[in-house]
Design a protein around this motif. Structure first.
Motif, mmCIF file in Angstrom:
data_model
loop_
_atom_site.group_PDB
_atom_site.id
_atom_site.type_symbol
_atom_site.label_atom_id
_atom_site.label_comp_id
_atom_site.label_asym_id
_atom_site.label_seq_id
_atom_site.Cartn_x
_atom_site.Cartn_y
_atom_site.Cartn_z
ATOM 1 N N ASP A 150 5.337 75.759 29.635
ATOM 2 C CA ASP A 150 5.529 77.208 29.689
ATOM 3 C C ASP A 150 5.043 77.808 31.009
ATOM 4 N N ALA A 151 4.081 77.160 31.658
ATOM 5 C CA ALA A 151 3.527 77.710 32.895
ATOM 6 C C ALA A 151 4.515 77.672 34.048
ATOM 7 N N LEU A 152 5.544 76.871 33.932
ATOM 8 C CA LEU A 152 6.527 76.739 34.998
ATOM 9 C C LEU A 152 7.611 77.806 34.851
ATOM 10 N N HIS A 153 7.882 78.547 35.943
ATOM 11 C CA HIS A 153 8.911 79.590 35.916
ATOM 12 C C HIS A 153 10.273 78.927 36.066
ATOM 13 N N LEU A 154 11.050 78.929 34.993
ATOM 14 C CA LEU A 154 12.357 78.269 34.971
ATOM 15 C C LEU A 154 13.454 79.304 34.812
ATOM 16 N N LEU A 155 14.483 79.226 35.638
ATOM 17 C CA LEU A 155 15.630 80.108 35.537
ATOM 18 C C LEU A 155 16.777 79.463 34.777
#
Length: 519
Positions: A395-400
């Motif tokens: 969840d900590a990773l910003h994924l588009l």
């Protein structure tokens, strides 16, 4: 063009140190007065596996639009099998073929790095500095929907441009991340078969095309980017599997950002070795070897350069490196990364998705969707995705983008299984499903139960691209009434996906072409 005296002096010094001739220097400086060449790369994910066949289909599409493909004067890019130069002054970007994602406009030299990497289907690939997406698109085409591509861009605005380009071209097996290289290296150490670093650079190859690049060079030179390049390369080595390949490239001529950067990398990381990149492509590709500079402690002659001028490109540098197998060096002592946090879909939710999304598809495609949902279906809020199963996605990773975005599924309420609620308390959830534009762009016509097929010269295509509501003919409305009743209808133009329509009670249908893509 008027070149900075400081730039000319730096190139004179470089050419003298590399033992290039005065004639070579004069030819190089004169190339800045020539008009830059323009190129496009055919999208094999939509137009077929063979580049020659793809070019034929692309030209057929142009003819259907009433355009003469010979007017673009396509000719092959030597170092890219599906790349073409096109006639300066023409505007293929304004054609329907471009808006349908059949090709991508790309500077010809920039096609070199992905060609050298030679990605194979099934591999796990990382494009660490991916925006605007030209190289990622070639990597995705080589994967052929098998394996996974992670396209990363640290700048949020550029990451969204990257996302649009990948979705327009129908890439399914892709993750788009908006993160720093350091963050990815901490999450996914030694995970990737191949890593591409098209590094931020001083952009000397862009001077002819972008005068702002020349002005930026005068203001900052290359000193500001060299530490950044070094940091990105160190992260790339951490991300690369033992035995994997790293491709480093820039669109600049300065040896401090090219050969010297690679020589320093080899000294810092003895587990790396430089591969002969020139052997990956035919000898007719106009590639020059890396410069031999007297101050280098490592041989960089297996690096390759494209010089502006005779090649037709703006100029590029590339170096291909291999990481030794683990037993040949002391491996990194790092964790395997955070565990996947999104749980798989429950059986009841899978069945609900199939109930509302299945009617859009033919039976064979429904069975494929059912299989994929049970293994890789994930729900984030109301967004339903088929996640690539190859990486933990914390969840900590910003994924588009996380694989293929199927659409939005929403719970409408509870519906009794019996009219007598007193006797039958069991209830089933009622859902609605709105398919995504990504889903449409990623699937061929043969997957859909019913669709509207428009010729390339249908005037309603312009209405769709502008975002307006679309009139349906009586024959089309009759066809829809006779077929499977669905709330959304895919539209194909010249055989390629265009938009979803939402038919109403009247003669007009709501156009769901994405607002950000209109115009």
């Amino acid at each position: 063009m008027q070149l900075s005296p400081a730039f000319i002096t730096s190139m004179e010094t470089f050419f003298r140190q590399a033992n290039y001739s005065p004639a070579d220097l004069q030819a190089f400086l004169s190339s800045f007065d020539a008009a830059p060449q323009s190129g496009l790369r055919v999208n094999r994910l939509k137009t077929g596996a063979l580049a020659a066949r793809a070019r034929i289909k692309l030209e057929d599409c142009w003819r259907q639009e009433g355009l003469d493909p010979d007017g673009f004067k396509l000719r092959p890019v030597p170092w890219c099998s599906d790349g073409c130069f096109y006639q300066p002054g023409t505007r293929p970007s304004l054609t329907l073929a471009h808006k349908l994602g059949l090709f991508y406009i790309q500077e010809p030299s920039a096609m070199l790095p992905a060609s050298l990497l030679q990605v194979q289907p099934g591999q796990l690939i990382l494009d660490l500095c991916a925006a605007p997406g030209g190289k990622s698109l070639r990597l995705a085409a080589d994967l052929r929907h098998r394996g996974c591509l992670v396209a990363n861009e640290i700048n949020d605005r550029r990451a969204r441009v990257l996302l649009r380009n990948l979705e327009q071209q129908g890439v399914r097996n892709c993750i788009v991340s908006n993160a720093s290289p350091e963050q990815l290296a901490g999450l996914w150490p030694e995970r990737f078969d191949k890593v591409l670093v098209d590094a931020p650079c001083s952009g000397e190859g862009m001077f002819r095309r972008d005068h702002k690049a020349a002005a930026a060079w005068e203001a900052y030179g290359s000193a500001s980017v060299k530490p950044l390049q070094r940091s990105i390369l160190d992260c790339a080595v951490r991300l690369l599997k033992p035995g994997g390949e790293l491709l480093y490239s820039t669109c600049t001529f300065n040896p401090d950002e090219n050969e010297r950067q690679i020589a320093a990398l080899l000294l810092r990381h003895p587990e790396l070795r430089l591969l002969p990149a020139e052997k990956r492509l035919p000898e007719t590709c106009c590639l020059s070897p890396g410069a031999r500079l007297p101050d280098l402690e490592a041989d960089t002659s297996h690096c390759v350069r494209i010089w502006p001028g005779a090649s037709g490109g703006d100029g590029h540098f590339a170096a291909l490196l291999e990481k030794a197998p683990r037993q040949a060096y002391s491996a990194l002592q790092t964790s395997a990364g955070a565990a996947l946090t999104k749980p798989p879909l429950s059986l009841s939710l899978c069945q609900a998705v199939l109930a509302v999304a299945g009617p859009l598809l033919k039976p064979q495609a429904q069975r494929l969707l059912q299989s994929q949902l049970s293994k890789n279906g994930r729900l984030t809020g109301t967004h339903l995705h088929l996640w690539p199963p190859v990486l933990p996605l914390p969840d900590a990773l910003h994924l588009l983008k996380t694989g293929l975005y199927l659409g939005d599924i929403r719970l409408l309420g509870e519906k009794s299984r019996s009219q007598d609620r007193a006797k039958h308390r069991n209830q089933t959830a009622v859902y609605s499903f709105k398919p995504s534009h990504s889903l449409l762009m990623a699937l061929p016509r043969t997957y859909f139960a019913q669709a509207l097929d428009w010729p390339a010269d249908d005037p309603r295509i312009v209405t769709v691209l502008g975002g307006g509501s679309v009139p349906l003919s009586e024959a089309e409305r009759f066809k829809l009434r006779q077929g499977v009743q669905t709330a959304y209808i895919p539209v194909f133009a010249a055989g390629y996906p265009l938009t979803w329509l939402q038919p109403g009670r009247g003669a007009y249908a709501k156009n769901l072409f994405p607002p950000g893509w209109r115009g």
